[in-house]
Design a protein around this motif. Structure first.
Motif, mmCIF file in Angstrom:
data_model
loop_
_atom_site.group_PDB
_atom_site.id
_atom_site.type_symbol
_atom_site.label_atom_id
_atom_site.label_comp_id
_atom_site.label_asym_id
_atom_site.label_seq_id
_atom_site.Cartn_x
_atom_site.Cartn_y
_atom_site.Cartn_z
ATOM 1 N N ILE A 1 0.859 -1.186 0.000
ATOM 2 C CA ILE A 1 0.000 0.000 0.000
ATOM 3 C C ILE A 1 0.892 1.231 0.000
ATOM 4 N N GLN A 2 0.662 2.112 -0.972
ATOM 5 C CA GLN A 2 1.337 3.415 -0.983
ATOM 6 C C GLN A 2 0.536 4.330 -0.069
ATOM 7 N N LEU A 3 1.127 4.701 1.061
ATOM 8 C CA LEU A 3 0.448 5.600 1.991
ATOM 9 C C LEU A 3 0.498 7.025 1.448
ATOM 10 N N MET A 4 -0.470 7.849 1.852
ATOM 11 C CA MET A 4 -0.603 9.210 1.331
ATOM 12 C C MET A 4 -0.549 10.241 2.462
ATOM 13 N N PRO A 5 0.638 10.496 3.011
ATOM 14 C CA PRO A 5 0.728 11.487 4.084
ATOM 15 C C PRO A 5 0.357 12.890 3.625
ATOM 16 N N GLU A 6 0.450 13.155 2.333
ATOM 17 C CA GLU A 6 0.061 14.470 1.825
ATOM 18 C C GLU A 6 -1.451 14.658 1.843
ATOM 19 N N VAL A 7 -2.207 13.566 1.929
ATOM 20 C CA VAL A 7 -3.673 13.614 1.953
ATOM 21 C C VAL A 7 -4.190 13.525 3.397
ATOM 22 N N ALA A 8 -3.571 12.661 4.198
ATOM 23 C CA ALA A 8 -4.037 12.433 5.567
ATOM 24 C C ALA A 8 -2.846 12.217 6.504
ATOM 25 N N PRO A 9 -2.104 13.271 6.813
ATOM 26 C CA PRO A 9 -0.871 13.114 7.591
ATOM 27 C C PRO A 9 -1.055 12.485 8.976
ATOM 28 N N LYS A 10 -2.094 12.869 9.693
ATOM 29 C CA LYS A 10 -2.286 12.329 11.051
ATOM 30 C C LYS A 10 -2.652 10.849 11.012
ATOM 31 N N HIS A 11 -3.524 10.477 10.083
ATOM 32 C CA HIS A 11 -3.939 9.077 9.975
ATOM 33 C C HIS A 11 -2.776 8.191 9.529
ATOM 34 N N VAL A 12 -2.017 8.652 8.557
ATOM 35 C CA VAL A 12 -0.870 7.873 8.083
ATOM 36 C C VAL A 12 0.150 7.708 9.207
ATOM 37 N N ALA A 13 0.411 8.759 9.943
ATOM 38 C CA ALA A 13 1.369 8.673 11.055
ATOM 39 C C ALA A 13 0.902 7.654 12.097
ATOM 40 N N GLN A 14 -0.388 7.619 12.370
ATOM 41 C CA GLN A 14 -0.913 6.679 13.372
ATOM 42 C C GLN A 14 -0.808 5.236 12.865
ATOM 43 N N ILE A 15 -1.154 5.010 11.600
ATOM 44 C CA ILE A 15 -1.028 3.663 11.018
ATOM 45 C C ILE A 15 0.426 3.211 11.066
ATOM 46 N N GLU A 16 1.335 4.092 10.683
ATOM 47 C CA GLU A 16 2.757 3.733 10.691
ATOM 48 C C GLU A 16 3.230 3.416 12.113
ATOM 49 N N ALA A 17 2.816 4.218 13.087
ATOM 50 C CA ALA A 17 3.225 3.985 14.477
ATOM 51 C C ALA A 17 2.729 2.623 14.959
ATOM 52 N N LEU A 18 1.482 2.291 14.656
ATOM 53 C CA LEU A 18 0.934 0.996 15.072
ATOM 54 C C LEU A 18 1.636 -0.161 14.369
ATOM 55 N N ALA A 19 1.901 -0.002 13.084
ATOM 56 C CA ALA A 19 2.585 -1.065 12.330
ATOM 57 C C ALA A 19 3.998 -1.278 12.858
ATOM 58 N N LYS A 20 4.700 -0.193 13.164
ATOM 59 C CA LYS A 20 6.078 -0.312 13.673
ATOM 60 C C LYS A 20 6.124 -1.020 15.022
ATOM 61 N N LYS A 21 5.057 -0.886 15.819
ATOM 62 C CA LYS A 21 4.979 -1.574 17.115
ATOM 63 C C LYS A 21 4.537 -3.027 16.961
ATOM 64 N N GLY A 22 4.147 -3.440 15.747
ATOM 65 C CA GLY A 22 3.653 -4.805 15.537
ATOM 66 C C GLY A 22 2.197 -4.985 15.918
ATOM 67 N N ALA A 23 1.494 -3.871 16.169
ATOM 68 C CA ALA A 23 0.109 -3.947 16.634
ATOM 69 C C ALA A 23 -0.839 -4.571 15.611
ATOM 70 N N TYR A 24 -0.530 -4.462 14.321
ATOM 71 C CA TYR A 24 -1.410 -5.005 13.287
ATOM 72 C C TYR A 24 -1.145 -6.484 12.975
ATOM 73 N N ASP A 25 -0.046 -7.028 13.472
ATOM 74 C CA ASP A 25 0.273 -8.426 13.191
ATOM 75 C C ASP A 25 -0.810 -9.346 13.768
ATOM 76 N N ASN A 26 -1.281 -10.283 12.944
ATOM 77 C CA ASN A 26 -2.291 -11.286 13.319
ATOM 78 C C ASN A 26 -3.678 -10.701 13.583
ATOM 79 N N VAL A 27 -3.954 -9.516 13.069
ATOM 80 C CA VAL A 27 -5.272 -8.901 13.254
ATOM 81 C C VAL A 27 -6.200 -9.352 12.118
ATOM 82 N N ALA A 28 -7.404 -9.737 12.505
ATOM 83 C CA ALA A 28 -8.399 -10.313 11.590
ATOM 84 C C ALA A 28 -8.999 -9.300 10.627
#
Length: 189
Positions: A40-67
Motif C-alpha cells: 500500500i502506498q500511503l498518502m501522508p500528503e492527503v491524511a498526515p495524522k492518519h498515516v502517522a498513526q497507522i505507521e506507528a501501530l505497524a512499527k509496534k507490531g500492533a497489526y500483526d495477526n489482526v483479523a
C-alpha cells in the motif's frame, strides 16, 4: 563563474533526486496475507495524522495477526481492530470491529481523493472524528464514500491477494474464522 555553475548544477541534481525517485519511494505499508503480500502506498500528503498513526501501530507490531473481521463482496475488506481483533492475543469475534488502539481517535482528514478499487480508507463510527486504527481496502469503486471517510493510501501491488480474503456472511459482512494480516511492516518501496 565556474564555481557558481557547478554549485547550481549540484543543487539542480539534488532537487531532481529529491523530487524524483527518492520522493516517489514514499511511505509504504506491506501486509503479508496467506496468499502473498499487499503493498500500500500511503498518502501522508492527503491524511498526515492518519498515516502517522497507522505507521506507528505497524512499527509496534500492533497489526500483526489482526483479523479481517468485516468483508463484504463487491465492497471492501475491513481490518485493524488491534484491541479485539488480534487472533493470537485476545481475539473476540463478538467484539472485533468495536475496538481501536491505545492511541487517541483522530480528527477527520477528508479529501477529494476518490474511493476506487484498491483505495485504503479509515473506518470510523458515526462520529467523523472517531477513526483510530481500523481501515478498509476497497474491492470496487465506492463513490458514495467520497468526502465522508479519510483516504490513507492505495494498493500498488498484490490486489489479487486482497481479492482472495475470505468473505463474510450477512448484511454486515461478519466473518467466521476470518483471514488475518500475518505481518505488517512500514518501509520504502
Amino acid at each position: 563563474m565556474k564555481l557558481f555553475s557547478f554549485a547550481f548544477a549540484a543543487v539542480l541534481s539534488l532537487a531532481s533526486f529529491a523530487g524524483g525517485a527518492f520522493a516517489q519511494s514514499g511511505n509504504t505499508l506491506t501486509i503479508q496475507l496467506k496468499d502473498g503480500p499487499v503493498v500500500i502506498q500511503l498518502m501522508p500528503e492527503v491524511a498526515p495524522k492518519h498515516v502517522a498513526q497507522i505507521e506507528a501501530l505497524a512499527k509496534k507490531g500492533a497489526y500483526d495477526n489482526v483479523a479481517f473481521h468485516r468483508v463484504i463482496e463487491g465492497f471492501m475488506a475491513q481490518t485493524g481492530d488491534v484491541k479485539f481483533g488480534n487472533m493470537e492475543k485476545g481475539f473476540d469475534a463478538s467484539r472485533a470491529g468495536t475496538g481501536g488502539s491505545d492511541l487517541p481517535d483522530l480528527p477527520a482528514e477528508f479529501s477529494k481523493t476518490p474511493f476506487v478499487r484498491g483505495t485504503v480508507g479509515m473506518a470510523r463510527s458515526q462520529d467523523p472524528n472517531s477513526a483510530n486504527s481500523q481501515f478498509f481496502i476497497m474491492f470496487a469503486d465506492g463513490s458514495f464514500l467520497n468526502g465522508q471517510y479519510t483516504v490513507v493510501g492505495k494498493v500498488v501491488s498484490g490486489m489479487e491477494n486482497v481479492d482472495k480474503i475470505k468473505r463474510g456472511e450477512g448484511q454486515n459482512g461478519e466473518v467466521s474464522n476470518p483471514d488475518r494480516m500475518i505481518k505488517v511492516t512500514v518501509g520504502s518501496k
